[in-house]
Write a protein that holds these residues in place. Structure first.
Motif, PDB file in Angstrom:
ATOM      1  N   UNK A 138       2.035  28.418  19.238  1.00  0.00           N
ATOM      2  CA  UNK A 138       2.346  28.859  20.636  1.00  0.00           C
ATOM      3  C   UNK A 138       3.131  27.789  21.457  1.00  0.00           C
ATOM      4  N   UNK A 139       2.454  26.696  21.647  1.00  0.00           N
ATOM      5  CA  UNK A 139       2.882  25.591  22.460  1.00  0.00           C
ATOM      6  C   UNK A 139       4.102  25.049  21.851  1.00  0.00           C
ATOM      7  N   UNK A 140       4.169  25.024  20.698  1.00  0.00           N
ATOM      8  CA  UNK A 140       5.413  24.312  20.167  1.00  0.00           C
ATOM      9  C   UNK A 140       6.631  25.265  20.135  1.00  0.00           C
ATOM     10  N   UNK A 141       6.276  26.660  20.400  1.00  0.00           N
ATOM     11  CA  UNK A 141       7.384  27.644  20.445  1.00  0.00           C
ATOM     12  C   UNK A 141       7.936  27.443  22.003  1.00  0.00           C
ATOM     13  N   UNK A 142       7.047  27.224  22.948  1.00  0.00           N
ATOM     14  CA  UNK A 142       7.283  26.997  24.314  1.00  0.00           C
ATOM     15  C   UNK A 142       8.266  25.786  24.412  1.00  0.00           C
ATOM     16  N   UNK A 143       7.955  24.749  23.830  1.00  0.00           N
ATOM     17  CA  UNK A 143       9.111  23.695  23.731  1.00  0.00           C
ATOM     18  C   UNK A 143      10.569  23.995  23.338  1.00  0.00           C
ATOM     19  N   UNK A 144      10.530  25.021  22.579  1.00  0.00           N
ATOM     20  CA  UNK A 144      11.964  25.488  22.180  1.00  0.00           C
ATOM     21  C   UNK A 144      12.554  26.444  23.301  1.00  0.00           C
ATOM     22  N   UNK A 145      11.883  26.834  24.316  1.00  0.00           N
ATOM     23  CA  UNK A 145      12.587  27.711  25.209  1.00  0.00           C
ATOM     24  C   UNK A 145      13.381  26.697  26.417  1.00  0.00           C
ATOM     25  N   UNK A 146      14.842  26.761  26.225  1.00  0.00           N
ATOM     26  CA  UNK A 146      15.514  25.866  27.082  1.00  0.00           C
ATOM     27  C   UNK A 146      15.324  26.026  28.413  1.00  0.00           C
ATOM     28  N   UNK A 147      15.526  25.091  29.200  1.00  0.00           N
ATOM     29  CA  UNK A 147      15.541  24.941  30.736  1.00  0.00           C
ATOM     30  C   UNK A 147      16.581  25.966  31.111  1.00  0.00           C
ATOM     31  N   UNK A 148      16.338  26.755  32.274  1.00  0.00           N
ATOM     32  CA  UNK A 148      17.433  27.524  32.682  1.00  0.00           C
ATOM     33  C   UNK A 148      17.495  29.089  31.998  1.00  0.00           C
ATOM     34  N   UNK A 149      16.575  29.254  31.285  1.00  0.00           N
ATOM     35  CA  UNK A 149      16.289  30.292  30.326  1.00  0.00           C
ATOM     36  C   UNK A 149      14.780  30.773  30.277  1.00  0.00           C
ATOM     37  N   UNK A 150      14.543  32.098  30.143  1.00  0.00           N
ATOM     38  CA  UNK A 150      13.321  32.439  30.032  1.00  0.00           C
ATOM     39  C   UNK A 150      12.905  33.297  28.721  1.00  0.00           C
ATOM     40  N   UNK A 151      11.696  33.614  28.297  1.00  0.00           N
ATOM     41  CA  UNK A 151      11.403  34.114  27.231  1.00  0.00           C
ATOM     42  C   UNK A 151      10.173  35.042  27.507  1.00  0.00           C
ATOM     43  N   UNK A 152       9.805  36.205  26.484  1.00  0.00           N
ATOM     44  CA  UNK A 152       8.818  37.137  27.170  1.00  0.00           C
ATOM     45  C   UNK A 152       7.718  36.879  26.017  1.00  0.00           C
ATOM     46  N   UNK A 153       6.665  37.583  26.135  1.00  0.00           N
ATOM     47  CA  UNK A 153       5.550  37.463  25.410  1.00  0.00           C
ATOM     48  C   UNK A 153       5.685  37.891  23.923  1.00  0.00           C
ATOM     49  N   UNK A 154       6.321  38.897  23.758  1.00  0.00           N
ATOM     50  CA  UNK A 154       6.835  39.695  22.727  1.00  0.00           C
ATOM     51  C   UNK A 154       7.857  39.023  21.640  1.00  0.00           C
ATOM     52  N   UNK A 155       8.804  38.269  22.459  1.00  0.00           N
ATOM     53  CA  UNK A 155       9.484  37.388  21.603  1.00  0.00           C
ATOM     54  C   UNK A 155       8.784  36.151  21.300  1.00  0.00           C
ATOM     55  N   UNK A 156       7.966  35.618  21.933  1.00  0.00           N
ATOM     56  CA  UNK A 156       7.337  34.535  21.352  1.00  0.00           C
ATOM     57  C   UNK A 156       6.402  35.061  20.237  1.00  0.00           C
ATOM     58  N   UNK A 157       5.658  35.969  20.480  1.00  0.00           N
ATOM     59  CA  UNK A 157       5.036  36.731  19.303  1.00  0.00           C
ATOM     60  C   UNK A 157       5.724  36.835  18.103  1.00  0.00           C
ATOM     61  N   UNK A 158       6.814  37.311  18.223  1.00  0.00           N
ATOM     62  CA  UNK A 158       7.620  37.544  17.057  1.00  0.00           C
ATOM     63  C   UNK A 158       8.212  35.931  16.419  1.00  0.00           C
ATOM     64  N   UNK A 159       8.122  35.268  16.980  1.00  0.00           N
ATOM     65  CA  UNK A 159       8.622  33.755  16.464  1.00  0.00           C
ATOM     66  C   UNK A 159       7.172  33.150  15.717  1.00  0.00           C
ATOM     67  N   UNK A 160       6.032  33.476  16.277  1.00  0.00           N
ATOM     68  CA  UNK A 160       5.075  32.788  15.781  1.00  0.00           C
ATOM     69  C   UNK A 160       4.255  33.742  14.791  1.00  0.00           C
TER      70      UNK A 160
END
Length: 213
Positions: A138-160
């Motif tokens: 999950x933390x690696x996935x956070x590193x891929x969220x660019x500055x100036x943007x946001x993600x949500x928990x469902x999108x991160x869940x789909x990624x991992x």
């Protein structure tokens, strides 16, 4: 193969990972570790660790702004990279936070000015992510969220490949503020959402990046 004489099942060889599971797992981990990007490439070094960390940690405390008496940052490093970056009221509070996070470690204070280097060359700061395998994913996935943007928990869940609630727990367990940008995860329904260091601070970070919800 057809010319080989038949053999009884007791004589057949097992796969290496069955005969020596620990050795084969260690060999695979070493192979992956040797290919982990180094600081020289400009990418964070993401090291694996899921056991209670022991050894010496160097730590430092600095005010977020020289004139700010109400907010500071505490950072801690292992010999492999940054293990913690947290908001703290003062040096005593910072040391307490590091001690509680790593109770088996010996702490040595280092140059407080080293905290500034985390932000002037953040892309080259080695990160030693200490947590479970799932948390590190999950933390690696956070590193891929660019500055100036946001993600949500469902999108991160789909990624991992997981569920939003499980991802929420891993995001909440992150203790490397800003550089592992858990502040960029917001609820799909709207609003800033929860943050270990407080909603007001999360909103300020998002506003500074131009991504206020």
């Amino acid at each position: 193969l057809h010319s080989c004489p038949p053999r009884r099942s007791a004589e057949l060889l097992h796969y290496v990972q069955e005969d020596t599971p620990d050795a084969s797992a260690s060999a695979r981990a070493d192979w992956c570790r040797q290919r982990t990007p180094s600081a020289a490439t400009g990418a964070p070094v993401v090291a694996a660790e899921d056991k209670p960390f022991r050894g010496t940690l160097h730590w430092a405390f600095a005010r977020a702004r020289p004139a700010d008496r109400d907010e500071g940052l505490v950072a801690a490093w292992s010999d492999r990279g940054l293990v913690m970056l947290s908001f703290a009221d003062d040096a005593d509070d910072g040391q307490r936070q590091v001690s509680e996070r790593f109770p088996a470690c010996r702490l040595e204070r280092t140059d407080d000015a080293s905290i500034a280097g985390l932000f002037t060359a953040s892309g080259q700061t080695p990160l030693h992510l200490i947590g479970t395998d799932f948390q590190r994913r999950v933390w690696r996935a956070l590193l891929e969220v660019p500055a100036g943007t946001t993600s949500d928990y469902a999108a991160l869940a789909a990624r991992v490949g997981s569920q939003a609630r499980a991802v929420g727990g891993a995001v909440a367990a992150n203790r490397i503020a800003v550089l592992v940008p858990c502040h960029r995860v917001v609820p799909r329904a709207g609003g800033a959402g929860a943050y270990h260091w407080g909603q007001d601070r999360k909103q300020a970070l998002l506003a500074a990046e131009g991504a206020a919800p």
